[in-house]
Scaffold this motif. Structure first.
Motif, PDB file in Angstrom:
ATOM      1  N   VAL A 122      -3.875  10.909  -2.055  1.00  0.00           N
ATOM      2  CA  VAL A 122      -4.601  10.729  -3.310  1.00  0.00           C
ATOM      3  C   VAL A 122      -5.803  11.661  -3.271  1.00  0.00           C
ATOM      4  CG1 VAL A 122      -5.831   9.134  -4.817  1.00  0.00           C
ATOM      5  CG2 VAL A 122      -3.853   8.320  -3.510  1.00  0.00           C
ATOM      6  N   ALA A 123      -5.865  12.577  -4.210  1.00  0.00           N
ATOM      7  CA  ALA A 123      -6.944  13.572  -4.240  1.00  0.00           C
ATOM      8  C   ALA A 123      -8.125  13.029  -5.028  1.00  0.00           C
ATOM      9  CB  ALA A 123      -6.433  14.863  -4.872  1.00  0.00           C
ATOM     10  N   GLY A 124      -9.345  13.358  -4.570  1.00  0.00           N
ATOM     11  CA  GLY A 124     -10.531  12.860  -5.247  1.00  0.00           C
ATOM     12  C   GLY A 124     -11.648  13.870  -5.302  1.00  0.00           C
ATOM     13  N   ASP A 125     -12.623  13.558  -6.140  1.00  0.00           N
ATOM     14  CA  ASP A 125     -13.853  14.331  -6.266  1.00  0.00           C
ATOM     15  C   ASP A 125     -14.990  13.360  -5.956  1.00  0.00           C
ATOM     16  OD1 ASP A 125     -15.963  15.926  -6.857  1.00  0.00           O
ATOM     17  OD2 ASP A 125     -15.553  16.083  -9.013  1.00  0.00           O
ATOM     18  N   GLY A 126     -15.496  13.406  -4.723  1.00  0.00           N
ATOM     19  CA  GLY A 126     -16.424  12.371  -4.294  1.00  0.00           C
ATOM     20  C   GLY A 126     -15.658  11.070  -4.137  1.00  0.00           C
ATOM     21  N   ARG A 127     -16.077  10.033  -4.874  1.00  0.00           N
ATOM     22  CA  ARG A 127     -15.399   8.743  -4.800  1.00  0.00           C
ATOM     23  C   ARG A 127     -14.353   8.568  -5.893  1.00  0.00           C
ATOM     24  NH1 ARG A 127     -14.581   5.926  -0.852  1.00  0.00           N
ATOM     25  NH2 ARG A 127     -14.234   4.172  -2.266  1.00  0.00           N
ATOM     26  N   ALA A 128     -14.295   9.485  -6.845  1.00  0.00           N
ATOM     27  CA  ALA A 128     -13.411   9.318  -8.002  1.00  0.00           C
ATOM     28  C   ALA A 128     -12.068   9.994  -7.780  1.00  0.00           C
ATOM     29  CB  ALA A 128     -14.080   9.883  -9.251  1.00  0.00           C
ATOM     30  N   PRO A 142       0.823  -1.214   0.000  1.00  0.00           N
ATOM     31  CA  PRO A 142       0.000   0.000   0.000  1.00  0.00           C
ATOM     32  C   PRO A 142       0.856   1.263   0.000  1.00  0.00           C
ATOM     33  CG  PRO A 142       0.097  -0.925   2.202  1.00  0.00           C
ATOM     34  CD  PRO A 142       0.803  -1.902   1.307  1.00  0.00           C
ATOM     35  N   LEU A 143       0.259   2.353  -0.470  1.00  0.00           N
ATOM     36  CA  LEU A 143       0.919   3.650  -0.390  1.00  0.00           C
ATOM     37  C   LEU A 143       0.946   4.164   1.037  1.00  0.00           C
ATOM     38  CD1 LEU A 143      -0.703   5.442  -3.483  1.00  0.00           C
ATOM     39  CD2 LEU A 143       1.611   4.494  -3.333  1.00  0.00           C
ATOM     40  N   GLY A 144      -0.103   3.812   1.799  1.00  0.00           N
ATOM     41  CA  GLY A 144      -0.185   4.281   3.178  1.00  0.00           C
ATOM     42  C   GLY A 144      -0.525   5.752   3.287  1.00  0.00           C
ATOM     43  N   VAL A 145      -1.352   6.245   2.342  1.00  0.00           N
ATOM     44  CA  VAL A 145      -1.707   7.663   2.354  1.00  0.00           C
ATOM     45  C   VAL A 145      -3.222   7.818   2.267  1.00  0.00           C
ATOM     46  CG1 VAL A 145       0.469   8.307   1.262  1.00  0.00           C
ATOM     47  CG2 VAL A 145      -1.558   7.923  -0.165  1.00  0.00           C
ATOM     48  N   GLU A 146      -3.700   8.992   2.609  1.00  0.00           N
ATOM     49  CA  GLU A 146      -5.122   9.324   2.517  1.00  0.00           C
ATOM     50  C   GLU A 146      -5.600   9.207   1.071  1.00  0.00           C
ATOM     51  OE1 GLU A 146      -7.897  13.352   2.801  1.00  0.00           O
ATOM     52  OE2 GLU A 146      -5.894  13.324   3.712  1.00  0.00           O
ATOM     53  N   GLY A 147      -6.805   8.660   0.898  1.00  0.00           N
ATOM     54  CA  GLY A 147      -7.423   8.594  -0.422  1.00  0.00           C
ATOM     55  C   GLY A 147      -7.082   7.355  -1.214  1.00  0.00           C
ATOM     56  N   GLU A 148      -6.339   6.453  -0.624  1.00  0.00           N
ATOM     57  CA  GLU A 148      -5.906   5.267  -1.353  1.00  0.00           C
ATOM     58  C   GLU A 148      -7.069   4.361  -1.739  1.00  0.00           C
ATOM     59  OE1 GLU A 148      -2.308   1.957  -0.824  1.00  0.00           O
ATOM     60  OE2 GLU A 148      -2.773   3.390   0.769  1.00  0.00           O
ATOM     61  N   GLU A 149      -8.203   4.512  -1.030  1.00  0.00           N
ATOM     62  CA  GLU A 149      -9.359   3.659  -1.282  1.00  0.00           C
ATOM     63  C   GLU A 149     -10.280   4.194  -2.374  1.00  0.00           C
ATOM     64  OE1 GLU A 149     -10.670   7.023   0.989  1.00  0.00           O
ATOM     65  OE2 GLU A 149      -8.932   5.707   1.186  1.00  0.00           O
ATOM     66  N   LEU A 150      -9.952   5.326  -2.972  1.00  0.00           N
ATOM     67  CA  LEU A 150     -10.825   5.940  -3.974  1.00  0.00           C
ATOM     68  C   LEU A 150     -10.953   5.073  -5.220  1.00  0.00           C
ATOM     69  CD1 LEU A 150      -9.645   9.672  -3.811  1.00  0.00           C
ATOM     70  CD2 LEU A 150     -11.834   8.748  -3.005  1.00  0.00           C
ATOM     71  N   ASP A 151     -12.104   5.223  -5.892  1.00  0.00           N
ATOM     72  CA  ASP A 151     -12.299   4.543  -7.168  1.00  0.00           C
ATOM     73  C   ASP A 151     -11.294   5.075  -8.181  1.00  0.00           C
ATOM     74  OD1 ASP A 151     -14.454   3.231  -6.065  1.00  0.00           O
ATOM     75  OD2 ASP A 151     -15.945   4.639  -6.865  1.00  0.00           O
ATOM     76  N   GLY A 152     -10.669   4.162  -8.905  1.00  0.00           N
ATOM     77  CA  GLY A 152      -9.659   4.564  -9.872  1.00  0.00           C
ATOM     78  C   GLY A 152      -8.243   4.341  -9.394  1.00  0.00           C
ATOM     79  N   VAL A 153      -8.101   3.878  -8.127  1.00  0.00           N
ATOM     80  CA  VAL A 153      -6.782   3.502  -7.616  1.00  0.00           C
ATOM     81  C   VAL A 153      -6.648   1.990  -7.773  1.00  0.00           C
ATOM     82  CG1 VAL A 153      -5.225   3.452  -5.646  1.00  0.00           C
ATOM     83  CG2 VAL A 153      -6.753   5.412  -5.978  1.00  0.00           C
ATOM     84  N   TRP A 154      -5.668   1.563  -8.539  1.00  0.00           N
ATOM     85  CA  TRP A 154      -5.477   0.156  -8.884  1.00  0.00           C
ATOM     86  C   TRP A 154      -4.177  -0.377  -8.315  1.00  0.00           C
ATOM     87  CZ3 TRP A 154      -7.759  -2.883 -13.215  1.00  0.00           C
ATOM     88  CH2 TRP A 154      -8.963  -2.348 -13.684  1.00  0.00           C
TER      89      TRP A 154
END
Length: 446
Positions: A330-336, A234-246
């Motif tokens: 990892v920056a996101g807009d909603g879940r993306a 894992p990256l171990g950072v905020e936002g890693e669970e967002l859709d589009g992270v593979w």
């Protein structure tokens, strides 16, 4: 996100994933074979982890005996066709080639090896038969190159073998985890079928846990673990669970299990990490139709872990590189996902090869992306290790006697990525061979 098929035709995508480099024609192979100096001490053979007799098989090709050449190759490395495609020959056999110094270019050993193996495969030549039955049974956990190499060698020695595979397809990362323009799914499966002809049973969809290993040791005369590694680190950072992270391997897996037109790829892809798997992801994304692909790495260009020829290939495919970049969110807009925020790094000692870095406060910047792929290497299978308290390990890597493949548990042997936290197909093949001979020797005195 967009589907690659919406922008590219199946014909275009198939052409982009054609074998790289292409196979040699018969006359081309003869000309290339004639360049070999047939060195007495054969540095190319010594540089090969499986010690293929390179001068011998090249001489056989020169005399138009491609079937004999394939026999020479496969006797030492049953995955000779895969290794001809995926091996880092530039740093192994070809890197040791004397012609590199004399003629400024090595003999193309990998392409010659592929030429011989492909001809034999096309003719369905059967090179090996099982040895005289010994009455011994061995369980092999994992059907990757280490497991199948071990199983094939054991059958040649006369032992019965059952292979347990967690997936529905055999081959491990050789089938699913290498860029499709290096090894196609069809080729990988055809090579495995050739290997299985010696009489290897595989139980698919049977993932062996640590709790099951003692039962296998009781039911079989020996057990070989060729389990590989687990999920991407894992990256171990905020936002890693967002859709589009593979995860890197999930991205590569789809190119082997789906038509290229159905593979998912972002318009702007950001790959975190700069090893050979990261290069595979980046080049595959470009070939699937990504508009931009960027590899972000926390160290300098001079410390990139990928092989030089992989790096050159990525640049030729238009992959961009962002050096001295440490992901922090990892920056996101909603879940993306919409991008990744980084801090700049700097080498703590630019004169050292250790690569230790520190971040530069206030140097934050964001790289936009609609797909982020983590390519930081794989985690060891800690659950299995923890379930076997008598199994000696070092940071999740199983420790073995390198001469026999034996672990600290009687009757249990191991090889492949679970020993080295990642390696080449050829290394796994050699581990399997070594363990098979270790098992055979142990059973002979049991």
């Amino acid at each position: 996100m967009f589907r690659a098929g919406e922008r590219q035709s199946p014909e275009v995508l198939s052409a982009r994933f054609a074998d790289l480099p292409p196979p040699l024609e018969v006359d081309e192979a003869s000309v290339e074979a004639a360049r070999c100096l047939f060195c007495f001490d054969a540095p190319c053979t010594r540089a090969c982890p499986t010690h293929i007799d390179v001068p011998r098989f090249i001489r056989q090709i020169l005399h138009r005996d491609e079937i004999g050449a394939a026999g020479t190759i496969l006797d030492a490395n049953i995955f000779g066709g895969s290794c001809a495609r995926a091996c880092p020959t530039e740093v192994l056999c070809e890197g040791a080639c004397v012609d590199s110094l004399l003629m400024k270019a090595p003999v193309q050993i990998g392409r010659l090896q592929r030429h011989a193996c492909d001809i034999a495969a096309a003719r369905f030549v059967r090179f090996f038969e099982p040895g005289a039955p010994t009455g011994k049974r061995v369980a092999v956990v994992g059907s990757g190159p280490a497991g199948l190499s071990c199983a094939h060698e054991l059958r040649r020695l006369g032992h019965d073998v059952v292979v347990f595979e967690a997936r529905a397809l055999p081959g491990g990362l050789d089938t699913l985890g290498i860029a499709a323009y290096k090894i196609s799914t069809e080729f990988a499966l055809s090579e495995i079928e050739m290997i299985r002809r010696i009489g290897i049973d595989i139980e698919f969809n049977h993932g062996v846990t640590g709790d099951e290993v003692p039962a296998l040791l009781g039911a079989f005369d020996a057990v070989f673990l060729g389990i590989g590694l687990g999920r991407t680190m894992p990256l171990g950072v905020e936002g890693e669970e967002l859709d589009g992270v593979w995860e890197a391997l999930d991205f590569i897996f789809q190119t082997h299990t789906l038509p290229f037109t159905e593979c998912t790829v972002g318009a702007n892809v950001l790959v975190i990490g700069a090893g050979n798997t990261a290069i595979d992801v980046a080049t595959a994304a470009r070939r699937l139709g990504a508009l931009t692909v960027t590899i972000a790495y926390r160290r300098s260009e001079s410390l990139i872990p990928a092989f030089a020829y992989e790096y050159d290939l990525a640049k030729l495919d238009g992959v961009r590189f962002e050096w001295f970049a440490q992901p922090i969110r990892v920056a996101g807009d909603g879940r993306a996902v919409r991008g990744v925020e980084f801090l700049r790094t700097e080498l703590e000692d630019p004169r050292s090869r250790s690569g230790r870095v520190s971040t530069v406060p206030g140097s934050n910047f964001v790289l936009p992306a609609d797909m982020v792929v983590k390519a930081l290497g794989q985690e060891p299978l800690l659950d299995l290790v923890a379930a076997l308290p008598d199994l000696k390990c070092d940071q999740g890597r199983i420790l073995v006697d390198r001469a026999t493949g034996a672990t600290s548990i009687a009757g249990l042997f191991a090889g492949g990525d679970c020993l080295r936290s990642g390696g080449e197909v050829v290394d796994a093949v050699q581990d399997g061979k070594v363990a098979a001979r270790g098992i055979d020797a142990a059973l002979a005195v049991a």
